[in-house]
Design an enzyme around this catalytic site. Structure first.
Site, mmCIF file in Angstrom:
data_model
loop_
_atom_site.group_PDB
_atom_site.id
_atom_site.type_symbol
_atom_site.label_atom_id
_atom_site.label_comp_id
_atom_site.label_asym_id
_atom_site.label_seq_id
_atom_site.Cartn_x
_atom_site.Cartn_y
_atom_site.Cartn_z
ATOM 1 N N GLN A 11 0.808 -1.223 0.000
ATOM 2 C CA GLN A 11 0.000 0.000 0.000
ATOM 3 C C GLN A 11 0.842 1.275 0.000
ATOM 4 O O GLN A 11 0.352 2.335 -0.388
ATOM 5 C CB GLN A 11 -0.934 0.001 1.218
ATOM 6 C CG GLN A 11 -2.093 -0.967 1.117
ATOM 7 C CD GLN A 11 -3.094 -0.593 0.032
ATOM 8 O OE1 GLN A 11 -3.214 0.556 -0.367
ATOM 9 N NE2 GLN A 11 -3.825 -1.580 -0.454
ATOM 10 N N SER A 34 3.748 -4.361 -5.167
ATOM 11 C CA SER A 34 2.857 -4.853 -6.220
ATOM 12 C C SER A 34 2.771 -3.863 -7.379
ATOM 13 O O SER A 34 2.827 -2.650 -7.174
ATOM 14 C CB SER A 34 1.459 -5.088 -5.646
ATOM 15 O OG SER A 34 0.558 -5.507 -6.644
ATOM 16 N N THR A 37 6.821 -20.051 -15.392
ATOM 17 C CA THR A 37 7.461 -19.117 -16.319
ATOM 18 C C THR A 37 7.095 -17.687 -15.947
ATOM 19 O O THR A 37 5.917 -17.358 -15.760
ATOM 20 C CB THR A 37 7.004 -19.406 -17.764
ATOM 21 O OG1 THR A 37 7.312 -20.756 -18.092
ATOM 22 C CG2 THR A 37 7.671 -18.465 -18.748
ATOM 23 N N CYS A 70 -9.212 -7.914 -1.076
ATOM 24 C CA CYS A 70 -8.927 -9.343 -0.903
ATOM 25 C C CYS A 70 -9.781 -9.995 0.172
ATOM 26 O O CYS A 70 -9.646 -11.179 0.438
ATOM 27 C CB CYS A 70 -7.446 -9.548 -0.604
ATOM 28 S SG CYS A 70 -6.396 -9.199 -2.025
#
Length: 379
Positions: A177, A197, A235, A322
């Site tokens: 955040q 992120s 991958t 989430c």
């Protein structure tokens, strides 16, 4: 639709999208392949790794790419716990953490670790004296997020880090955040690990990263895997990682201007909406993520307020994306001492670089109408 849910995700920037398309078209090889197409893709990934590391003032070899911030949390925490479990079995965290942290610690409990949670004060700040009480010789890992996704309160990571270091435990922080919004005090807080992120900084979804100090031992949840130096299987998404790095670099270059704009909008929002006695700000009034507001409408259901705002063209949330769909009240609110009814009243509004004064003025008008029960239709 007026979008005021930047803490959940951000729209992808033009630069990130162009980068993603370019790399997808011209560097589509598997980065683990030994032919030229593969080595070209690997070169793109290493360039992105260096970019992210430079922004955070860490060495590139300490950055591990993942599929998202949640995976960054779980991968780092499990790797640190497994790699250092011989030193102790106690884990320490807070009730404010993102579900990815709490769920990972629940898994580690099933593997023989014990979990202790630090108390927080009425603003969601960690109680440092209680942290000292909890830390023991067998404490191996502490995970305390830089800022609560639901409350917005920013923790004093430097003071927390000093205490953790004194006790010889490892220190991880969920910085998803705060990445790109405020400085992450990697050295000052003695961080051994942290997570970030892509889609929180105007990059694509499906990319994240964790930092693990090169001086720290770890052991992957997936034995004998080869990707990302053995941290994870699968991958890697070359285009997503390249776009992540481009978005992060662009966001960092604009961080001061974005923060100045958001703080100005926040001042107006505070003076208007929070003048309503029935609208209550949760979390710390000042030490919080820029543009983040955890609001509670007195004696009103948060989901009802969110749906009414959505019906009028305003997108906000009822907390961490989430945990959406959960019928239980936000744990962060219960940790503050709020009743279940009060906790269910939480909504979260968060601003970003595309938010305008007109957006906030319209949101203010609608929220004031809702607070006074004047259910006017439309914007």
């Amino acid at each position: 639709m007026i979008y005021l849910d930047y803490s959940a995700t951000t729209p992808i920037s033009d630069l990130a999208l162009k980068t993603y398309m370019h790399v997808s078209t011209h560097y589509f090889g598997n980065a683990s392949s030994l032919h030229t197409c593969g080595t070209d893709a690997a070169s793109i990934i290493e360039s992105a790794r260096s970019t992210i590391a430079s922004l955070l003032s860490v060495t590139p070899r300490s950055i591990y790419f993942t599929g998202c911030g949640s995976e960054a949390n779980s991968s780092a925490l499990i790797a640190l716990a497994k790699g250092n479990g011989r030193n102790g079995k106690q884990l320490v965290t807070t009730p404010l953490e993102h579900p990815s942290v709490l769920q990972t610690f629940a898994y580690l409990e099933s593997q023989g670790f014990t979990v202790s949670k630090v108390r927080v004060n009425e603003y969601g700040q960690v109680c440092l004296s209680h942290l000292r009480e909890l830390l023991q010789e067998k404490t191996v890992l502490v995970s305390i997020g830089h800022a609560s996704a639901e409350l917005g309160t920013i923790q004093d990571l430097e003071s927390i880090g000093d205490i953790v270091k004194e006790h010889g435990a490892l220190f991880h922080s969920d910085c998803v955040q705060t990445f790109g919004k405020v400085m992450i005090p990697v050295k000052e807080a003695h961080l051994d690990s942290f997570s970030i992120s892509s889609h929180k900084v105007y990059g694509p979804k499906g990319a994240g990263a964790c930092y693990i100090s090169p001086q720290t031992s770890w052991d992957s949840f997936f034995p004998h895997t080869s990707h990302e130096k053995g941290l994870r299987p699968g991958t890697v998404d070359t285009a997503g990682i390249a776009a992540f790095a481009a978005a992060a670099e662009e966001t960092y270059s604009m961080q001061t201007d974005i923060e100045k704009k958001v703080r100005k909008l926040s001042e107006y929002f505070t003076k208007t909406v929070l003048s309503e006695e029935s609208i209550i700000l949760e979390g710390h009034p000042d030490k919080r993520i820029p543009g983040h507001f955890a609001l509670r409408f007195d004696q009103r259901e948060g989901q009802y307020i969110m749906l009414e705002l959505n019906r009028r063209g305003i997108a906000v949330s009822t907390g961490s994306a989430c945990r959406s769909g959960s019928s239980s009240p936000p744990a962060s609110m219960i940790a503050l001492g709020r009743s279940s009814e009060e906790a269910h009243g939480l909504i979260r509004l968060s601003m970003g670089k595309f938010t305008t004064r007109d957006d906030i003025e319209k949101a203010v008008e609608i929220m004031q109408n809702l607070a006074s029960r004047e259910m006017t239709g439309g914007i």
